[in-house]
Write a protein that holds these residues in place. Structure first.
Motif, PDB file in Angstrom:
ATOM      1  N   TYR A  43       0.844  -1.201   0.000  1.00 51.04           N
ATOM      2  CA  TYR A  43       0.000   0.000   0.000  1.00 51.04           C
ATOM      3  C   TYR A  43       0.875   1.245   0.000  1.00 51.04           C
ATOM      4  O   TYR A  43       1.906   1.296   0.682  1.00 51.04           O
ATOM      5  N   PHE A  44       0.419   2.241  -0.765  1.00 50.88           N
ATOM      6  CA  PHE A  44       1.147   3.507  -0.879  1.00 50.88           C
ATOM      7  C   PHE A  44       0.142   4.651  -0.847  1.00 50.88           C
ATOM      8  O   PHE A  44      -0.940   4.553  -1.416  1.00 50.88           O
ATOM      9  N   ALA A  45       0.520   5.726  -0.185  1.00 48.62           N
ATOM     10  CA  ALA A  45      -0.316   6.927  -0.145  1.00 48.62           C
ATOM     11  C   ALA A  45       0.239   7.956  -1.112  1.00 48.62           C
ATOM     12  O   ALA A  45       1.447   8.025  -1.331  1.00 48.62           O
ATOM     13  N   PHE A  46      -0.662   8.737  -1.711  1.00 50.32           N
ATOM     14  CA  PHE A  46      -0.228   9.832  -2.578  1.00 50.32           C
ATOM     15  C   PHE A  46      -0.915  11.111  -2.159  1.00 50.32           C
ATOM     16  O   PHE A  46      -1.868  11.106  -1.386  1.00 50.32           O
ATOM     17  N   GLN A  47      -0.424  12.209  -2.684  1.00 48.91           N
ATOM     18  CA  GLN A  47      -0.955  13.524  -2.342  1.00 48.91           C
ATOM     19  C   GLN A  47      -0.554  14.489  -3.446  1.00 48.91           C
ATOM     20  O   GLN A  47       0.237  14.141  -4.319  1.00 48.91           O
ATOM     21  N   SER A  48      -1.074  15.699  -3.422  1.00 53.65           N
ATOM     22  CA  SER A  48      -0.671  16.680  -4.426  1.00 53.65           C
ATOM     23  C   SER A  48       0.808  16.987  -4.237  1.00 53.65           C
ATOM     24  O   SER A  48       1.314  17.020  -3.112  1.00 53.65           O
ATOM     25  N   ALA A  49       1.488  17.184  -5.350  1.00 58.31           N
ATOM     26  CA  ALA A  49       2.922  17.466  -5.300  1.00 58.31           C
ATOM     27  C   ALA A  49       3.200  18.758  -4.531  1.00 58.31           C
ATOM     28  O   ALA A  49       4.180  18.851  -3.797  1.00 58.31           O
ATOM     29  N   LYS A  50       2.301  19.744  -4.682  1.00 62.26           N
ATOM     30  CA  LYS A  50       2.498  21.009  -3.952  1.00 62.26           C
ATOM     31  C   LYS A  50       2.394  20.791  -2.450  1.00 62.26           C
ATOM     32  O   LYS A  50       3.127  21.388  -1.675  1.00 62.26           O
ATOM     33  N   TYR A  51       1.463  19.939  -2.030  1.00 61.61           N
ATOM     34  CA  TYR A  51       1.342  19.654  -0.599  1.00 61.61           C
ATOM     35  C   TYR A  51       2.607  18.955  -0.099  1.00 61.61           C
ATOM     36  O   TYR A  51       3.147  19.299   0.953  1.00 61.61           O
ATOM     37  N   LEU A  52       3.079  17.977  -0.857  1.00 57.09           N
ATOM     38  CA  LEU A  52       4.272  17.245  -0.437  1.00 57.09           C
ATOM     39  C   LEU A  52       5.488  18.156  -0.340  1.00 57.09           C
ATOM     40  O   LEU A  52       6.330  17.991   0.532  1.00 57.09           O
ATOM     41  N   ALA A  53       5.564  19.151  -1.224  1.00 52.65           N
ATOM     42  CA  ALA A  53       6.709  20.070  -1.214  1.00 52.65           C
ATOM     43  C   ALA A  53       6.614  21.095  -0.097  1.00 52.65           C
ATOM     44  O   ALA A  53       7.625  21.470   0.501  1.00 52.65           O
ATOM     45  N   THR A  54       5.388  21.564   0.198  1.00 47.19           N
ATOM     46  CA  THR A  54       5.241  22.680   1.140  1.00 47.19           C
ATOM     47  C   THR A  54       4.602  22.291   2.466  1.00 47.19           C
ATOM     48  O   THR A  54       4.728  23.023   3.442  1.00 47.19           O
ATOM     49  N   ARG A  55       3.843  21.193   2.488  1.00 48.65           N
ATOM     50  CA  ARG A  55       3.020  20.772   3.634  1.00 48.65           C
ATOM     51  C   ARG A  55       2.002  21.850   4.005  1.00 48.65           C
ATOM     52  O   ARG A  55       1.539  21.922   5.143  1.00 48.65           O
ATOM     53  N   ASP A  56       1.628  22.656   3.013  1.00 42.45           N
ATOM     54  CA  ASP A  56       0.622  23.699   3.191  1.00 42.45           C
ATOM     55  C   ASP A  56      -0.748  23.066   2.961  1.00 42.45           C
ATOM     56  O   ASP A  56      -1.021  22.518   1.892  1.00 42.45           O
ATOM     57  N   SER A  57      -1.631  23.137   3.947  1.00 40.72           N
ATOM     58  CA  SER A  57      -2.916  22.446   3.894  1.00 40.72           C
ATOM     59  C   SER A  57      -3.821  22.914   2.760  1.00 40.72           C
ATOM     60  O   SER A  57      -4.731  22.199   2.377  1.00 40.72           O
ATOM     61  N   LYS A  58      -3.555  24.099   2.196  1.00 44.73           N
ATOM     62  CA  LYS A  58      -4.414  24.537   1.087  1.00 44.73           C
ATOM     63  C   LYS A  58      -4.227  23.666  -0.154  1.00 44.73           C
ATOM     64  O   LYS A  58      -5.061  23.679  -1.047  1.00 44.73           O
ATOM     65  N   TYR A  59      -3.161  22.884  -0.207  1.00 45.13           N
ATOM     66  CA  TYR A  59      -2.918  21.988  -1.338  1.00 45.13           C
ATOM     67  C   TYR A  59      -3.294  20.536  -1.031  1.00 45.13           C
ATOM     68  O   TYR A  59      -3.113  19.662  -1.859  1.00 45.13           O
ATOM     69  N   PHE A  60      -3.819  20.279   0.163  1.00 45.34           N
ATOM     70  CA  PHE A  60      -4.119  18.920   0.598  1.00 45.34           C
ATOM     71  C   PHE A  60      -5.312  18.358  -0.172  1.00 45.34           C
ATOM     72  O   PHE A  60      -6.344  19.011  -0.302  1.00 45.34           O
ATOM     73  N   LEU A  61      -5.170  17.139  -0.697  1.00 45.94           N
ATOM     74  CA  LEU A  61      -6.277  16.456  -1.371  1.00 45.94           C
ATOM     75  C   LEU A  61      -7.010  15.609  -0.338  1.00 45.94           C
ATOM     76  O   LEU A  61      -6.385  14.832   0.384  1.00 45.94           O
ATOM     77  N   TYR A  62      -8.326  15.749  -0.278  1.00 44.34           N
ATOM     78  CA  TYR A  62      -9.113  14.987   0.684  1.00 44.34           C
ATOM     79  C   TYR A  62      -9.692  13.758   0.002  1.00 44.34           C
ATOM     80  O   TYR A  62      -9.891  13.733  -1.198  1.00 44.34           O
ATOM     81  N   GLY A  63      -9.956  12.756   0.769  1.00 49.27           N
ATOM     82  CA  GLY A  63     -10.470  11.505   0.242  1.00 49.27           C
ATOM     83  C   GLY A  63      -9.400  10.442   0.337  1.00 49.27           C
ATOM     84  O   GLY A  63      -8.282  10.699   0.772  1.00 49.27           O
ATOM     85  N   PRO A  64      -9.745   9.232  -0.073  1.00 48.73           N
ATOM     86  CA  PRO A  64      -8.750   8.163  -0.003  1.00 48.73           C
ATOM     87  C   PRO A  64      -7.716   8.335  -1.105  1.00 48.73           C
ATOM     88  O   PRO A  64      -8.037   8.246  -2.282  1.00 48.73           O
ATOM     89  N   CYS A  65      -6.527   8.629  -0.747  1.00 43.42           N
ATOM     90  CA  CYS A  65      -5.429   8.824  -1.701  1.00 43.42           C
ATOM     91  C   CYS A  65      -4.441   7.688  -1.497  1.00 43.42           C
ATOM     92  O   CYS A  65      -3.295   7.898  -1.087  1.00 43.42           O
ATOM     93  N   GLN A  66      -4.915   6.458  -1.754  1.00 43.92           N
ATOM     94  CA  GLN A  66      -4.097   5.286  -1.478  1.00 43.92           C
ATOM     95  C   GLN A  66      -4.207   4.278  -2.622  1.00 43.92           C
ATOM     96  O   GLN A  66      -5.279   4.094  -3.192  1.00 43.92           O
ATOM     97  N   PHE A  67      -3.068   3.643  -2.913  1.00 45.85           N
ATOM     98  CA  PHE A  67      -2.991   2.607  -3.927  1.00 45.85           C
ATOM     99  C   PHE A  67      -2.666   1.274  -3.281  1.00 45.85           C
ATOM    100  O   PHE A  67      -1.929   1.212  -2.292  1.00 45.85           O
ATOM    101  N   ALA A  68      -3.175   0.209  -3.889  1.00 50.25           N
ATOM    102  CA  ALA A  68      -2.808  -1.152  -3.519  1.00 50.25           C
ATOM    103  C   ALA A  68      -2.123  -1.784  -4.727  1.00 50.25           C
ATOM    104  O   ALA A  68      -2.594  -1.644  -5.851  1.00 50.25           O
ATOM    105  N   VAL A  69      -1.002  -2.455  -4.490  1.00 54.34           N
ATOM    106  CA  VAL A  69      -0.285  -3.175  -5.541  1.00 54.34           C
ATOM    107  C   VAL A  69      -0.179  -4.630  -5.095  1.00 54.34           C
ATOM    108  O   VAL A  69       0.355  -4.916  -4.016  1.00 54.34           O
TER     109      VAL A  69
END
Length: 191
Positions: A43-69
Motif C-alpha cells: 500500500y502507498f499513499a499519494f498527495q498533491s505534489a504542492k502539498y508534499l513540497a510545502t506541507r501547506d494544507s491549502k494543497y491537501f487532497l481529501y479523500g482516499p489517496c491510497q494505492f494497492a499493488v
C-alpha cells in the motif's frame, strides 16, 4: 514476487498515468509510514505534489489517496473510501491521535485563526459554545466569528461566509472550510 521498491515504482507509474489529465500534479508520499505491506498487497499513499513540497494544507487532497499493488501480479488500483477505512493500510487507527481532547485541538485552531486573520479589520474569536465544536472522522471542527459578535450576538458585527476551521486529529493541520465543504460536511449538524 515484487519487492516493496518494485511495487512502489509500479504504483508511481500507475499514478502518473491515471493523473495525466488532472488539474494538479500528484506524487507518492516519500515518508516510510505511508508505505506498507499487508497480506498479498503493498500500500502507498499519494498527495498533491504542492502539498508534499510545502506541507501547506491549502494543497491537501481529501479523500482516499491510497494505492494497492498486488505483490505477485503487480496489479495496481486505487482504494475506495470504504476499503481504505476497512484495511487501514498504515495503521492510522492504531497510532495514537496527536490530539487527545477537543480542547487541545481548539487551541491549535484558535492559534491558526489568529495568525490567519491578523491583518483583518475585525478581531476574531472562537465560539465558546459546545454546539460549535465537533469531531467527525479524523477532523475536529470549530466555528469562529468576529469577537464583537461572539460577545454581543448583535448582527451588525456578524461576519458572513463560512467561518469554520478544521484540525486534522493526526497531523494538526488546520484549514478554513469552503462554503461547499461546510454544507457537505455539516460539522455542527445544522441541517
Amino acid at each position: 514476487m515484487y519487492t516493496m521498491e518494485q511495487a512502489e515504482r509500479i504504483a508511481a507509474d500507475h499514478l502518473r498515468q491515471m493523473s495525466a489529465d488532472w488539474d494538479y500534479e500528484v506524487a507518492l508520499f516519500p515518508d516510510e509510514e505511508c508505505k506498507a505491506q499487508k497480506g498479498e498487497f503493498y500500500y502507498f499513499a499519494f498527495q498533491s505534489a504542492k502539498y508534499l513540497a510545502t506541507r501547506d494544507s491549502k494543497y491537501f487532497l481529501y479523500g482516499p489517496c491510497q494505492f494497492a499493488v498486488h505483490s505477485v501480479t503487480g496489479e495496481c488500483r486505487l482504494l475506495s473510501l470504504q476499503e481504505s477505512h476497512e484495511i487501514d493500510p498504515f495503521n492510522a487507527r492504531e497510532r495514537e491521535n496527536r490530539f487527545h481532547t477537543m480542547e487541545q485541538a481548539e487551541r491549535v485552531a484558535a492559534d491558526y485563526v489568529k495568525q490567519l486573520t491578523a491583518d483583518w479589520d475585525n478581531e476574531i474569536a472562537m465560539f465558546p459554545d459546545d454546539e460549535y465544536k465537533a469531531r467527525k472522522g479524523d477532523f475536529y471542527y470549530f466555528a469562529f466569528q468576529s469577537a464583537k459578535y461572539v460577545e454581543t450576538r448583535d448582527d451588525k458585527y456578524f461576519l458572513y461566509g463560512p467561518c469554520h476551521v478544521s484540525v486534522h486529529s493526526m497531523t494538526g493541520e488546520c484549514r478554513l472550510l469552503s462554503v461547499q465543504e461546510s454544507l457537505a460536511i455539516d460539522p455542527f449538524n445544522a441541517r
